[in-house]
Enzyme design. Structure first.
Site, PDB file in Angstrom:
ATOM      1  N   ASP A 130       0.829  -1.213   0.000  1.00 57.13           N
ATOM      2  CA  ASP A 130       0.000   0.000   0.000  1.00 57.13           C
ATOM      3  C   ASP A 130       0.866   1.268   0.000  1.00 57.13           C
ATOM      4  O   ASP A 130       1.963   1.277   0.537  1.00 57.13           O
ATOM      5  CB  ASP A 130      -0.921  -0.024   1.234  1.00 57.13           C
ATOM      6  CG  ASP A 130      -2.112   0.915   1.063  1.00 57.13           C
ATOM      7  OD1 ASP A 130      -2.353   1.398  -0.059  1.00 57.13           O
ATOM      8  OD2 ASP A 130      -2.803   1.160   2.080  1.00 57.13           O
TER       9      ASP A 130
ATOM     10  N   ASN B 210       1.334   3.429  -2.924  1.00 59.00           N
ATOM     11  CA  ASN B 210       1.885   3.889  -4.207  1.00 59.00           C
ATOM     12  C   ASN B 210       1.394   5.286  -4.562  1.00 59.00           C
ATOM     13  O   ASN B 210       2.165   6.128  -5.021  1.00 59.00           O
ATOM     14  CB  ASN B 210       1.465   2.946  -5.348  1.00 59.00           C
ATOM     15  CG  ASN B 210       2.067   1.564  -5.226  1.00 59.00           C
ATOM     16  OD1 ASN B 210       2.935   1.337  -4.390  1.00 59.00           O
ATOM     17  ND2 ASN B 210       1.606   0.637  -6.061  1.00 59.00           N
TER      18      ASN B 210
ATOM     19  N   ARG C  56       0.189   7.717  -2.560  1.00 56.36           N
ATOM     20  CA  ARG C  56       0.731   8.769  -1.692  1.00 56.36           C
ATOM     21  C   ARG C  56       2.208   9.017  -1.955  1.00 56.36           C
ATOM     22  O   ARG C  56       2.678  10.141  -1.898  1.00 56.36           O
ATOM     23  CB  ARG C  56       0.484   8.407  -0.215  1.00 56.36           C
ATOM     24  CG  ARG C  56      -0.935   8.721   0.239  1.00 56.36           C
ATOM     25  CD  ARG C  56      -1.282   8.007   1.508  1.00 56.36           C
ATOM     26  NE  ARG C  56      -1.518   6.587   1.253  1.00 56.36           N
ATOM     27  CZ  ARG C  56      -1.536   5.654   2.192  1.00 56.36           C
ATOM     28  NH1 ARG C  56      -1.297   5.987   3.444  1.00 56.36           N
ATOM     29  NH2 ARG C  56      -1.789   4.399   1.882  1.00 56.36           N
ATOM     30  N   TRP C  57       2.923   7.970  -2.285  1.00 61.67           N
ATOM     31  CA  TRP C  57       4.348   8.124  -2.626  1.00 61.67           C
ATOM     32  C   TRP C  57       4.469   9.060  -3.832  1.00 61.67           C
ATOM     33  O   TRP C  57       5.302   9.973  -3.851  1.00 61.67           O
ATOM     34  CB  TRP C  57       4.945   6.751  -2.951  1.00 61.67           C
ATOM     35  CG  TRP C  57       6.381   6.790  -3.361  1.00 61.67           C
ATOM     36  CD1 TRP C  57       7.469   6.726  -2.540  1.00 61.67           C
ATOM     37  CD2 TRP C  57       6.894   6.903  -4.706  1.00 61.67           C
ATOM     38  NE1 TRP C  57       8.627   6.793  -3.285  1.00 61.67           N
ATOM     39  CE2 TRP C  57       8.301   6.906  -4.619  1.00 61.67           C
ATOM     40  CE3 TRP C  57       6.305   7.012  -5.971  1.00 61.67           C
ATOM     41  CZ2 TRP C  57       9.127   7.005  -5.736  1.00 61.67           C
ATOM     42  CZ3 TRP C  57       7.121   7.113  -7.085  1.00 61.67           C
ATOM     43  CH2 TRP C  57       8.509   7.106  -6.965  1.00 61.67           C
TER      44      TRP C  57
ATOM     45  N   GLU D 185     -12.405  -4.437  -4.603  1.00 60.02           N
ATOM     46  CA  GLU D 185     -12.821  -3.049  -4.377  1.00 60.02           C
ATOM     47  C   GLU D 185     -12.039  -2.074  -5.266  1.00 60.02           C
ATOM     48  O   GLU D 185     -12.523  -0.998  -5.609  1.00 60.02           O
ATOM     49  CB  GLU D 185     -12.634  -2.668  -2.906  1.00 60.02           C
ATOM     50  CG  GLU D 185     -13.599  -3.355  -1.940  1.00 60.02           C
ATOM     51  CD  GLU D 185     -13.248  -4.807  -1.614  1.00 60.02           C
ATOM     52  OE1 GLU D 185     -12.110  -5.241  -1.885  1.00 60.02           O
ATOM     53  OE2 GLU D 185     -14.133  -5.517  -1.098  1.00 60.02           O
ATOM     54  N   ASN D 186     -10.820  -2.462  -5.669  1.00 55.14           N
ATOM     55  CA  ASN D 186     -10.000  -1.584  -6.507  1.00 55.14           C
ATOM     56  C   ASN D 186     -10.594  -1.365  -7.902  1.00 55.14           C
ATOM     57  O   ASN D 186     -10.200  -0.437  -8.611  1.00 55.14           O
ATOM     58  CB  ASN D 186      -8.563  -2.122  -6.632  1.00 55.14           C
ATOM     59  CG  ASN D 186      -7.741  -1.987  -5.368  1.00 55.14           C
ATOM     60  OD1 ASN D 186      -6.863  -2.820  -5.085  1.00 55.14           O
ATOM     61  ND2 ASN D 186      -7.973  -0.959  -4.558  1.00 55.14           N
TER      62      ASN D 186
ATOM     63  N   ARG E 272     -11.748   2.175  -8.854  1.00 52.74           N
ATOM     64  CA  ARG E 272     -10.826   3.284  -9.140  1.00 52.74           C
ATOM     65  C   ARG E 272     -11.008   3.783 -10.576  1.00 52.74           C
ATOM     66  O   ARG E 272     -11.593   3.079 -11.413  1.00 52.74           O
ATOM     67  CB  ARG E 272      -9.390   2.810  -8.930  1.00 52.74           C
ATOM     68  CG  ARG E 272      -9.116   2.517  -7.467  1.00 52.74           C
ATOM     69  CD  ARG E 272      -7.648   2.336  -7.212  1.00 52.74           C
ATOM     70  NE  ARG E 272      -7.426   2.071  -5.800  1.00 52.74           N
ATOM     71  CZ  ARG E 272      -6.248   2.144  -5.201  1.00 52.74           C
ATOM     72  NH1 ARG E 272      -5.184   2.494  -5.891  1.00 52.74           N
ATOM     73  NH2 ARG E 272      -6.132   1.889  -3.924  1.00 52.74           N
TER      74      ARG E 272
ATOM     75  N   SER F 157      -8.340  -4.696   4.998  1.00 45.18           N
ATOM     76  CA  SER F 157      -8.860  -4.425   3.650  1.00 45.18           C
ATOM     77  C   SER F 157      -9.276  -5.697   2.890  1.00 45.18           C
ATOM     78  O   SER F 157      -8.925  -5.867   1.717  1.00 45.18           O
ATOM     79  CB  SER F 157      -7.846  -3.615   2.834  1.00 45.18           C
ATOM     80  OG  SER F 157      -7.579  -2.385   3.448  1.00 45.18           O
TER      81      SER F 157
HETATM   82  C1  IPE Z   1      -5.505  -2.776  -0.416  1.00 49.38           C
HETATM   83  O1  IPE Z   1      -5.100  -1.454  -0.621  1.00 49.38           O
HETATM   84  C2  IPE Z   1      -5.482  -3.517  -1.699  1.00 49.38           C
HETATM   85  C3  IPE Z   1      -4.147  -3.713  -2.294  1.00 49.38           C
HETATM   86  C4  IPE Z   1      -3.015  -3.426  -1.746  1.00 49.38           C
HETATM   87  C5  IPE Z   1      -4.173  -4.305  -3.594  1.00 49.38           C
HETATM   88  P1  IPE Z   1      -6.175  -0.273  -0.761  1.00 49.38           P
HETATM   89  O2  IPE Z   1      -5.403   0.975  -0.879  1.00 49.38           O
HETATM   90  O3  IPE Z   1      -7.125  -0.578  -1.840  1.00 49.38           O
HETATM   91  O4  IPE Z   1      -6.912  -0.368   0.641  1.00 49.38           O
HETATM   92  P2  IPE Z   1      -7.900   0.644   1.362  1.00 49.38           P
HETATM   93  O5  IPE Z   1      -9.025   0.905   0.440  1.00 49.38           O
HETATM   94  O6  IPE Z   1      -7.133   1.889   1.655  1.00 49.38           O
HETATM   95  O7  IPE Z   1      -8.306  -0.056   2.610  1.00 49.38           O
HETATM   96  C1  IPE Z   2      -1.396   0.230  -3.455  1.00 46.52           C
HETATM   97  O1  IPE Z   2      -1.195   1.601  -3.460  1.00 46.52           O
HETATM   98  C2  IPE Z   2      -1.639  -0.337  -4.817  1.00 46.52           C
HETATM   99  C3  IPE Z   2      -3.017  -0.796  -5.050  1.00 46.52           C
HETATM  100  C4  IPE Z   2      -3.991  -0.786  -4.186  1.00 46.52           C
HETATM  101  C5  IPE Z   2      -3.300  -1.312  -6.376  1.00 46.52           C
HETATM  102  P1  IPE Z   2      -2.416   2.615  -3.495  1.00 46.52           P
HETATM  103  O2  IPE Z   2      -2.722   2.918  -4.914  1.00 46.52           O
HETATM  104  O3  IPE Z   2      -3.537   2.132  -2.684  1.00 46.52           O
HETATM  105  O4  IPE Z   2      -1.746   3.891  -2.814  1.00 46.52           O
HETATM  106  P2  IPE Z   2      -2.450   4.905  -1.835  1.00 46.52           P
HETATM  107  O5  IPE Z   2      -3.022   4.106  -0.703  1.00 46.52           O
HETATM  108  O6  IPE Z   2      -3.497   5.616  -2.615  1.00 46.52           O
HETATM  109  O7  IPE Z   2      -1.340   5.791  -1.386  1.00 46.52           O
HETATM  110 MG    MG Z   3      -4.048   2.367  -0.719  1.00 41.91          MG
END
Ligand code: IPE
Ligand code: IPE
Ligand code: MG
Length: 264
Positions: A36, A38, A40-41, A83-84, A87, A212
């Site tokens: 988790d 990516n 915000r980085w 859930e992704n 996006r 999650s």
């Molecule tokens: C969890 O990360 C899913 C993966 C790392 C693939 P999310 O960024 O989707 O989680 P939430 O929504 O913040 O809990």
């Molecule tokens: C994790 O990083 C990758 C996936 C969930 C696919 P995020 O994309 O969730 O990064 P943040 O949480 O928005 O920083």
């Molecule tokens: Mg995330």
């Protein structure tokens, strides 16, 4: 059927100086990671979220390699949750592109280091070309036996449990099973992780303290480790910290500390 690699026949553990701080007998057999942070980085660097995912893919390469070298038999990476799918589609498409690139670029290494690729999740929901590439990578690596790399893709812990329940109910209808015969071991064998031990250690990066919807059943007695670092910055040093921390813990499984001491 999945054969779980045995770490005892590895000769790689003592070769690397970075593994000196680890006790080989106490290595986790299964490490799961919620990758988790990516987005915000990238945001911190005024880059697009997609750039963040690209940098995150590099961490995947580094961490898989490190786990293989250390001798961790099973690594499960949460790459995309059900859930992704919510996006923005541009971001989702970029993630599938990155996955395809990863599978193409790492096949040689998976073959060379005997890494078996396996997917957890409803992978038929993936774009067709990605699904086919994933399937062919799984086929090509199917007899590799030193390490299993599980990628959780379009994965949801709750829907995995529902799916298992549907399959169990169907098996009862055909009299293959009696409802009263269903036990925890049988239930586990209907999950994507059938024949694999539960994760010993779950690492979540980016400081978030939640599950999650990841491996809900399998996580019953998993040790949790939250790293404050965003996934693109989680590299071998951070992995080592997590493993050293894990090795210092006493896993009691409901017993008293005293009972556990006597077992040792
Ligand atoms: C969890 O990360 C899913 C993966 C790392 C693939 P999310 O960024 O989707 O989680 P939430 O929504 O913040 O809990
Ligand atoms: C994790 O990083 C990758 C996936 C969930 C696919 P995020 O994309 O969730 O990064 P943040 O949480 O928005 O920083
Ligand atoms: Mg995330």
């Amino acid at each position: 059927m999945v054969t779980v690699p045995n770490i005892s026949d590895k000769n790689t553990i003592s070769e690397q100086p970075t593994t000196e701080r680890l006790t080989p007998e106490k290595l986790p057999q299964h490490v799961a990671i919620i990758m988790d942070g990516n987005g915000r980085w990238a945001q911190q660097r005024k880059l697009s979220r997609i750039e963040g995912h690209r940098a995150g893919a590099e961490s995947v390469r580094v961490i898989v390699r490190a786990c293989r070298r250390i001798g961790i038999p099973i690594l499960t990476l949460y790459a995309f949750s059900k859930e992704n799918w919510q996006r923005p589609s541009r971001e989702v498409q970029a993630l599938w592109r990155l996955l395809s690139n990863y599978l193409k670029s790492e096949l040689d290494e998976m073959m060379e280091h005997s890494i078996r690729l396996n997917a957890l999740g409803d992978i038929t929901e993936l774009p067709k070309a990605v699904y086919r590439l994933l399937q062919s990578t799984m086929d090509k690596t199917a007899s590799n036996h030193e390490m299993i790399l599980n990628l959780a893709l379009s994965y949801s812990g709750r829907s995995e449990i529902v799916r298992a329940t549907q399959k169990l109910a169907a098996a009862c209808l055909t009299k293959e099973l009696e409802p009263g015969d269903i036990n925890e071991a049988i239930f586990s064998s209907y999950l994507f992780t059938a024949n694999m031990p539960d994760p010993d250690l779950l690492i979540r990066t980016s400081g978030e303290q939640r599950i999650s919807n990841f491996l809900l059943w399998q996580m019953a007695y998993t040790e949790l480790y939250v790293s404050p670092v965003y996934w693109p910055e989680f590299r071998e040093e951070q992995l080592m910290e997590a493993l050293v921390d894990y090795q210092r813990r006493e896993r009691r499984f409901g017993k008293t500390g005293e009972q556990k001491q006597k077992e040792v």
